[in-house]
Write a protein that holds these residues in place. Sequence first.
Motif, PDB file in Angstrom:
ATOM      1  N   LEU A 122     -28.140 -25.868   6.944  1.00 18.28           N
ATOM      2  CA  LEU A 122     -28.294 -24.980   5.788  1.00 18.28           C
ATOM      3  C   LEU A 122     -26.979 -24.888   5.012  1.00 18.28           C
ATOM      4  O   LEU A 122     -26.964 -24.873   3.782  1.00 18.28           O
ATOM      5  CB  LEU A 122     -28.766 -23.596   6.227  1.00 18.28           C
ATOM      6  CG  LEU A 122     -30.196 -23.519   6.774  1.00 18.28           C
ATOM      7  CD1 LEU A 122     -30.419 -22.188   7.484  1.00 18.28           C
ATOM      8  CD2 LEU A 122     -31.227 -23.730   5.675  1.00 18.28           C
ATOM      9  N   HIS A 123     -25.871 -24.843   5.744  1.00 16.96           N
ATOM     10  CA  HIS A 123     -24.549 -24.813   5.114  1.00 16.96           C
ATOM     11  C   HIS A 123     -24.267 -26.128   4.381  1.00 16.96           C
ATOM     12  O   HIS A 123     -23.812 -26.125   3.231  1.00 16.96           O
ATOM     13  CB  HIS A 123     -23.466 -24.552   6.169  1.00 16.96           C
ATOM     14  CG  HIS A 123     -22.079 -24.677   5.636  1.00 16.96           C
ATOM     15  ND1 HIS A 123     -21.511 -23.757   4.785  1.00 16.96           N
ATOM     16  CD2 HIS A 123     -21.146 -25.634   5.830  1.00 16.96           C
ATOM     17  CE1 HIS A 123     -20.285 -24.146   4.480  1.00 16.96           C
ATOM     18  NE2 HIS A 123     -20.043 -25.284   5.101  1.00 16.96           N
ATOM     19  N   THR A 124     -24.558 -27.247   5.023  1.00 17.50           N
ATOM     20  CA  THR A 124     -24.351 -28.561   4.414  1.00 17.50           C
ATOM     21  C   THR A 124     -25.121 -28.681   3.099  1.00 17.50           C
ATOM     22  O   THR A 124     -24.636 -29.268   2.135  1.00 17.50           O
ATOM     23  CB  THR A 124     -24.775 -29.677   5.390  1.00 17.50           C
ATOM     24  OG1 THR A 124     -23.957 -29.583   6.563  1.00 17.50           O
ATOM     25  CG2 THR A 124     -24.631 -31.055   4.785  1.00 17.50           C
ATOM     26  N   ARG A 125     -26.292 -28.087   3.049  1.00 22.58           N
ATOM     27  CA  ARG A 125     -27.136 -28.142   1.846  1.00 22.58           C
ATOM     28  C   ARG A 125     -26.728 -27.117   0.790  1.00 22.58           C
ATOM     29  O   ARG A 125     -27.357 -27.036  -0.270  1.00 22.58           O
ATOM     30  CB  ARG A 125     -28.600 -27.915   2.228  1.00 22.58           C
ATOM     31  CG  ARG A 125     -29.161 -29.065   3.032  1.00 22.58           C
ATOM     32  CD  ARG A 125     -30.523 -28.738   3.585  1.00 22.58           C
ATOM     33  NE  ARG A 125     -31.017 -29.871   4.348  1.00 22.58           N
ATOM     34  CZ  ARG A 125     -32.201 -30.408   4.197  1.00 22.58           C
ATOM     35  NH1 ARG A 125     -33.061 -29.910   3.321  1.00 22.58           N
ATOM     36  NH2 ARG A 125     -32.560 -31.444   4.928  1.00 22.58           N
ATOM     37  N   GLY A 126     -25.726 -26.297   1.101  1.00 22.85           N
ATOM     38  CA  GLY A 126     -25.257 -25.303   0.145  1.00 22.85           C
ATOM     39  C   GLY A 126     -26.132 -24.071   0.051  1.00 22.85           C
ATOM     40  O   GLY A 126     -26.019 -23.292  -0.901  1.00 22.85           O
ATOM     41  N   LEU A 127     -27.003 -23.860   1.041  1.00 27.19           N
ATOM     42  CA  LEU A 127     -27.919 -22.710   1.002  1.00 27.19           C
ATOM     43  C   LEU A 127     -27.298 -21.452   1.605  1.00 27.19           C
ATOM     44  O   LEU A 127     -27.711 -20.336   1.271  1.00 27.19           O
ATOM     45  CB  LEU A 127     -29.223 -23.059   1.721  1.00 27.19           C
ATOM     46  CG  LEU A 127     -30.010 -24.190   1.064  1.00 27.19           C
ATOM     47  CD1 LEU A 127     -31.161 -24.639   1.952  1.00 27.19           C
ATOM     48  CD2 LEU A 127     -30.515 -23.757  -0.305  1.00 27.19           C
ATOM     49  N   ILE A 128     -26.341 -21.621   2.512  1.00 30.98           N
ATOM     50  CA  ILE A 128     -25.586 -20.498   3.071  1.00 30.98           C
ATOM     51  C   ILE A 128     -24.113 -20.886   3.081  1.00 30.98           C
ATOM     52  O   ILE A 128     -23.778 -22.068   2.991  1.00 30.98           O
ATOM     53  CB  ILE A 128     -26.049 -20.107   4.500  1.00 30.98           C
ATOM     54  CG1 ILE A 128     -25.814 -21.244   5.503  1.00 30.98           C
ATOM     55  CG2 ILE A 128     -27.494 -19.657   4.524  1.00 30.98           C
ATOM     56  CD1 ILE A 128     -26.045 -20.843   6.945  1.00 30.98           C
ATOM     57  N   ALA A 129     -23.258 -19.898   3.214  1.00 27.79           N
ATOM     58  CA  ALA A 129     -21.816 -20.134   3.315  1.00 27.79           C
ATOM     59  C   ALA A 129     -21.379 -19.794   4.735  1.00 27.79           C
ATOM     60  O   ALA A 129     -21.320 -18.629   5.104  1.00 27.79           O
ATOM     61  CB  ALA A 129     -21.070 -19.290   2.300  1.00 27.79           C
ATOM     62  N   LEU A 130     -21.108 -20.807   5.516  1.00 24.61           N
ATOM     63  CA  LEU A 130     -20.700 -20.672   6.918  1.00 24.61           C
ATOM     64  C   LEU A 130     -19.197 -20.886   7.005  1.00 24.61           C
ATOM     65  O   LEU A 130     -18.689 -21.881   6.489  1.00 24.61           O
ATOM     66  CB  LEU A 130     -21.437 -21.725   7.755  1.00 24.61           C
ATOM     67  CG  LEU A 130     -21.036 -21.898   9.218  1.00 24.61           C
ATOM     68  CD1 LEU A 130     -21.338 -20.644  10.020  1.00 24.61           C
ATOM     69  CD2 LEU A 130     -21.755 -23.106   9.805  1.00 24.61           C
ATOM     70  N   THR A 131     -18.496 -19.960   7.658  1.00 23.68           N
ATOM     71  CA  THR A 131     -17.039 -20.124   7.784  1.00 23.68           C
ATOM     72  C   THR A 131     -16.614 -20.626   9.157  1.00 23.68           C
ATOM     73  O   THR A 131     -15.604 -21.316   9.253  1.00 23.68           O
ATOM     74  CB  THR A 131     -16.306 -18.802   7.487  1.00 23.68           C
ATOM     75  OG1 THR A 131     -16.761 -17.786   8.395  1.00 23.68           O
ATOM     76  CG2 THR A 131     -16.531 -18.369   6.042  1.00 23.68           C
ATOM     77  N   ASP A 132     -17.367 -20.287  10.226  1.00 24.18           N
ATOM     78  CA  ASP A 132     -16.954 -20.691  11.575  1.00 24.18           C
ATOM     79  C   ASP A 132     -18.170 -20.663  12.496  1.00 24.18           C
ATOM     80  O   ASP A 132     -18.611 -19.597  12.921  1.00 24.18           O
ATOM     81  CB  ASP A 132     -15.870 -19.740  12.078  1.00 24.18           C
ATOM     82  CG  ASP A 132     -15.258 -20.140  13.407  1.00 24.18           C
ATOM     83  OD1 ASP A 132     -15.942 -20.793  14.233  1.00 24.18           O
ATOM     84  OD2 ASP A 132     -14.084 -19.789  13.629  1.00 24.18           O
ATOM     85  N   ILE A 133     -18.714 -21.842  12.826  1.00 19.98           N
ATOM     86  CA  ILE A 133     -19.931 -21.910  13.651  1.00 19.98           C
ATOM     87  C   ILE A 133     -19.695 -21.373  15.060  1.00 19.98           C
ATOM     88  O   ILE A 133     -20.548 -20.687  15.608  1.00 19.98           O
ATOM     89  CB  ILE A 133     -20.535 -23.346  13.671  1.00 19.98           C
ATOM     90  CG1 ILE A 133     -21.936 -23.349  14.290  1.00 19.98           C
ATOM     91  CG2 ILE A 133     -19.622 -24.312  14.390  1.00 19.98           C
ATOM     92  CD1 ILE A 133     -22.992 -22.653  13.487  1.00 19.98           C
ATOM     93  N   GLY A 134     -18.537 -21.656  15.650  1.00 18.76           N
ATOM     94  CA  GLY A 134     -18.250 -21.155  16.998  1.00 18.76           C
ATOM     95  C   GLY A 134     -18.191 -19.636  17.028  1.00 18.76           C
ATOM     96  O   GLY A 134     -18.729 -18.992  17.936  1.00 18.76           O
ATOM     97  N   ALA A 135     -17.527 -19.057  16.032  1.00 20.01           N
ATOM     98  CA  ALA A 135     -17.439 -17.593  15.954  1.00 20.01           C
ATOM     99  C   ALA A 135     -18.808 -16.983  15.682  1.00 20.01           C
ATOM    100  O   ALA A 135     -19.131 -15.908  16.198  1.00 20.01           O
ATOM    101  CB  ALA A 135     -16.440 -17.184  14.877  1.00 20.01           C
ATOM    102  N   LEU A 136     -19.635 -17.670  14.880  1.00 20.41           N
ATOM    103  CA  LEU A 136     -20.997 -17.189  14.622  1.00 20.41           C
ATOM    104  C   LEU A 136     -21.807 -17.162  15.918  1.00 20.41           C
ATOM    105  O   LEU A 136     -22.505 -16.185  16.200  1.00 20.41           O
ATOM    106  CB  LEU A 136     -21.691 -18.066  13.583  1.00 20.41           C
ATOM    107  CG  LEU A 136     -23.159 -17.728  13.291  1.00 20.41           C
ATOM    108  CD1 LEU A 136     -23.285 -16.343  12.665  1.00 20.41           C
ATOM    109  CD2 LEU A 136     -23.779 -18.800  12.402  1.00 20.41           C
ATOM    110  N   GLU A 137     -21.711 -18.210  16.707  1.00 18.46           N
ATOM    111  CA  GLU A 137     -22.429 -18.249  17.990  1.00 18.46           C
ATOM    112  C   GLU A 137     -21.986 -17.101  18.894  1.00 18.46           C
ATOM    113  O   GLU A 137     -22.821 -16.415  19.497  1.00 18.46           O
ATOM    114  CB  GLU A 137     -22.188 -19.583  18.701  1.00 18.46           C
ATOM    115  CG  GLU A 137     -22.894 -20.749  18.058  1.00 18.46           C
ATOM    116  CD  GLU A 137     -22.681 -22.035  18.833  1.00 18.46           C
ATOM    117  OE1 GLU A 137     -22.972 -22.062  20.048  1.00 18.46           O
ATOM    118  OE2 GLU A 137     -22.228 -23.021  18.217  1.00 18.46           O
TER     119      GLU A 137
END
Length: 166
Positions: A122-137
Amino acid sequence: MPTVSIPPSFTPGSLYIAGFTQARSPHIGIIIPKDIHAGDLVHIRIDRATSPTWQYQHRVQKIDSDMFLSSLLKIHDTSSESSGQTQISLVQLQDAASTVTVPNNDHFGECGPWVFKVVQELHTRGLIALTDIGALEEEFNTLADGSRAFARRDKFPNVAVSQFCA
């Protein structure tokens, strides 16, 4: 049925990682709530009656008064027009999810890694803005671990807003 308290951070149309309380660890999916009662859930699951391995599934998921849905982490907020965030459609979510390979095994716990790969897509497609996948998990796991008390029909799921996604 008793009235449940709806947290102000819950907004239909926004995108959430959903945690379902189970015996060992939460089951995880991604949901777009239509309202407080139900939403569209995408996830992978095993139904041994039809397949011995993980399978992708979309279904309408009950939100309020569901005794297993215990946590919702908002990863894309569409609550105010001034936020500039547009709603992610079910078609966009399903399209992104369809690009993530479903594990061809029956190992416990594969749903989490799959969901976070969908979030990255979703981030790659520009649909969301993800800053840190590890921290999100880690953020989601902490929320889900602390949400067991919300796995009741008379409680709305525990809702939080991610610090690592928008």
